[in-house]
Design a protein around this motif. Sequence first.
Motif, PDB file in Angstrom:
ATOM      1  N   GLU A 260       0.833  -1.208   0.000  1.00  0.00           N
ATOM      2  CA  GLU A 260       0.000   0.000   0.000  1.00  0.00           C
ATOM      3  C   GLU A 260       0.864   1.254   0.000  1.00  0.00           C
ATOM      4  OE1 GLU A 260      -2.958   2.154   3.036  1.00  0.00           O
ATOM      5  OE2 GLU A 260      -3.693   0.206   2.341  1.00  0.00           O
ATOM      6  N   ASP A 261       1.955   1.268   0.759  1.00  0.00           N
ATOM      7  CA  ASP A 261       2.841   2.436   0.763  1.00  0.00           C
ATOM      8  C   ASP A 261       3.547   2.612  -0.581  1.00  0.00           C
ATOM      9  OD1 ASP A 261       2.198   3.419   3.224  1.00  0.00           O
ATOM     10  OD2 ASP A 261       4.081   2.892   4.196  1.00  0.00           O
ATOM     11  N   LEU A 262       3.893   1.516  -1.244  1.00  0.00           N
ATOM     12  CA  LEU A 262       4.481   1.642  -2.589  1.00  0.00           C
ATOM     13  C   LEU A 262       3.467   2.221  -3.568  1.00  0.00           C
ATOM     14  CD1 LEU A 262       6.535  -1.676  -2.863  1.00  0.00           C
ATOM     15  CD2 LEU A 262       7.391   0.648  -2.424  1.00  0.00           C
ATOM     16  N   LYS A 263       2.213   1.832  -3.434  1.00  0.00           N
ATOM     17  CA  LYS A 263       1.164   2.400  -4.280  1.00  0.00           C
ATOM     18  C   LYS A 263       0.972   3.883  -3.987  1.00  0.00           C
ATOM     19  CE  LYS A 263      -1.382  -1.908  -4.920  1.00  0.00           C
ATOM     20  NZ  LYS A 263      -2.644  -2.629  -4.621  1.00  0.00           N
ATOM     21  N   LYS A 264       1.078   4.255  -2.706  1.00  0.00           N
ATOM     22  CA  LYS A 264       0.972   5.666  -2.344  1.00  0.00           C
ATOM     23  C   LYS A 264       2.134   6.460  -2.929  1.00  0.00           C
ATOM     24  CE  LYS A 264      -1.708   5.097   1.896  1.00  0.00           C
ATOM     25  NZ  LYS A 264      -1.712   5.276   3.361  1.00  0.00           N
ATOM     26  N   ALA A 265       3.328   5.886  -2.919  1.00  0.00           N
ATOM     27  CA  ALA A 265       4.490   6.556  -3.527  1.00  0.00           C
ATOM     28  C   ALA A 265       4.252   6.753  -5.019  1.00  0.00           C
ATOM     29  CB  ALA A 265       5.761   5.740  -3.287  1.00  0.00           C
TER      30      ALA A 265
END
Length: 106
Positions: A84-89
Amino acid sequence: MTSYVKRVGDLTDEDGFVDCAYATEASTDSAFDPVTKPLHYAGHTGIDCKSAMESMLGTEAYVSHMQACAFKYIWRWRDKNGIEDLKKARECIGNMIRAIEGDGDE
């Protein structure tokens, strides 16, 4: 209520009460997504935080902010929210590109 709030879409009626029908609708809107459109970034008027931020900061500062956010998400992805954090990045980088390219407004 300030004139600014009235200009951007005040949700209160003439007595100062929030339109509960809108608030309920916004909270169940399927268009909200934890990566691309988190509900807690909509504000009480439904205005997207990123749009308001770019308007307030200007494109250069907004792009710098998005760059810092992307860095933060990439830095912590293994220890906090994973993919999820990679998608946010990726979303932050997309926001940067849209702001730089002008999002087709010209």
